[in-house]
Motif scaffolding. Sequence first.
Motif, mmCIF file in Angstrom:
data_model
loop_
_atom_site.group_PDB
_atom_site.id
_atom_site.type_symbol
_atom_site.label_atom_id
_atom_site.label_comp_id
_atom_site.label_asym_id
_atom_site.label_seq_id
_atom_site.Cartn_x
_atom_site.Cartn_y
_atom_site.Cartn_z
ATOM 1 N N ILE A 29 0.838 -1.202 0.000
ATOM 2 C CA ILE A 29 0.000 0.000 0.000
ATOM 3 C C ILE A 29 0.871 1.249 0.000
ATOM 4 N N LYS A 30 1.931 1.251 0.791
ATOM 5 C CA LYS A 30 2.849 2.402 0.814
ATOM 6 C C LYS A 30 3.451 2.623 -0.569
ATOM 7 N N ALA A 31 3.819 1.535 -1.232
ATOM 8 C CA ALA A 31 4.393 1.650 -2.583
ATOM 9 C C ALA A 31 3.379 2.241 -3.552
ATOM 10 N N HIS A 32 2.108 1.818 -3.449
ATOM 11 C CA HIS A 32 1.054 2.377 -4.307
ATOM 12 C C HIS A 32 0.880 3.870 -4.041
ATOM 13 N N VAL A 41 2.206 14.983 -8.514
ATOM 14 C CA VAL A 41 2.902 16.037 -7.794
ATOM 15 C C VAL A 41 2.400 17.389 -8.284
ATOM 16 N N GLY A 42 2.070 18.255 -7.361
ATOM 17 C CA GLY A 42 1.617 19.589 -7.709
ATOM 18 C C GLY A 42 0.168 19.685 -8.137
ATOM 19 N N SER A 43 -0.570 18.589 -8.116
ATOM 20 C CA SER A 43 -1.963 18.643 -8.533
ATOM 21 C C SER A 43 -2.857 18.958 -7.336
ATOM 22 N N SER A 44 -4.098 19.249 -7.632
ATOM 23 C CA SER A 44 -5.033 19.625 -6.577
ATOM 24 C C SER A 44 -5.355 18.434 -5.674
ATOM 25 N N GLU A 45 -5.837 18.729 -4.490
ATOM 26 C CA GLU A 45 -6.217 17.679 -3.544
ATOM 27 C C GLU A 45 -7.374 16.853 -4.103
ATOM 28 N N PHE A 46 -8.291 17.515 -4.826
ATOM 29 C CA PHE A 46 -9.420 16.810 -5.433
ATOM 30 C C PHE A 46 -8.919 15.767 -6.437
ATOM 31 N N LYS A 47 -7.959 16.158 -7.280
ATOM 32 C CA LYS A 47 -7.401 15.247 -8.273
ATOM 33 C C LYS A 47 -6.686 14.089 -7.577
ATOM 34 N N GLN A 48 -5.940 14.388 -6.526
ATOM 35 C CA GLN A 48 -5.245 13.339 -5.782
ATOM 36 C C GLN A 48 -6.244 12.387 -5.134
ATOM 37 N N LYS A 49 -7.311 12.943 -4.587
ATOM 38 C CA LYS A 49 -8.322 12.124 -3.922
ATOM 39 C C LYS A 49 -8.948 11.133 -4.898
ATOM 40 N N ILE A 50 -9.323 11.616 -6.075
ATOM 41 C CA ILE A 50 -9.902 10.735 -7.087
ATOM 42 C C ILE A 50 -8.887 9.694 -7.531
ATOM 43 N N ALA A 51 -7.639 10.114 -7.689
ATOM 44 C CA ALA A 51 -6.591 9.175 -8.103
ATOM 45 C C ALA A 51 -6.384 8.092 -7.051
ATOM 46 N N HIS A 55 -7.138 4.175 -7.729
ATOM 47 C CA HIS A 55 -6.012 3.247 -7.633
ATOM 48 C C HIS A 55 -6.214 2.205 -6.536
ATOM 49 N N LEU A 56 -6.691 2.639 -5.379
ATOM 50 C CA LEU A 56 -6.801 1.733 -4.241
ATOM 51 C C LEU A 56 -8.114 0.949 -4.213
ATOM 52 N N LEU A 57 -9.194 1.566 -4.688
ATOM 53 C CA LEU A 57 -10.504 0.918 -4.628
ATOM 54 C C LEU A 57 -10.965 0.375 -5.976
ATOM 55 N N GLY A 58 -10.323 0.836 -7.041
ATOM 56 C CA GLY A 58 -10.732 0.407 -8.373
ATOM 57 C C GLY A 58 -11.794 1.298 -8.980
#
Length: 164
Positions: A29-32, A41-51, A55-58
Motif C-alpha cells: 500500500i505504501k508503494a502504491h 505532484v503539484g496537482s489539486s487535492e481533489f485530483k489526488q483524492k480521485i486518483a 487506484h486503491l478501490l478500483g
Amino acid sequence: ELKKDKPFNQVLVDLYTSGIPSTSRIERIKAHIEEIKKEFVGSSEFKQKIAYEKHLLGMALSGSEVDIYKNPKVDTTCKNFVKIRDKTRCTLGVIIEDVRKIQDKNGNMMAFLQVSDNTYMLDGVVVFSRQFTKLGWIIEEGKPVAITGRKDGESFLVDAIEHL
C-alpha cells in the motif's frame, strides 16, 4: 490518529499505516501511495483524492476522473446524449471503460467502446476502421478522452479522439 483538518492524502497514509491492514499489505500500500504521489505532484487535492480512490478501490467515489480534466470542446454529457437529435455533432468528455476491437468485412480493425462520465455510461460508441487507423493508439481502457462525432440512432460515430 486521524484528523479531519489533514489533507486527504495524509489521511489515507495515516489510515493505511495505522495497522488496520495486515502487515503484509502495508508495504504494498505504501508503494502504491508513493507511485500515485509521483504521478500527481503539484496537482489539486481533489485530483489526488480521485486518483487514490481509483487506484486503491478500483473506482472513484468522490467524482469522475473526467471532473479532473476540463476541455472547452466538451459540449454534452453521456446522460444528455440520449436527448440530442439524430445526426447532431457533439463532443463528450469520458473515460473509456471497455474496448472491443474487431475486423470489419474488409479485414480492417475497428472498435466498439463503452464510455462513461460522471452522469452515465454509454454503449454503442463506434470507431470505424478509417478513424481507428488514425486514432487507435489513443484508445485504451481507463483513459480520459474527449470524443467528437455524431449521433446515429442509439450509436455515437466517432470522428476524433483526443486526451483530456
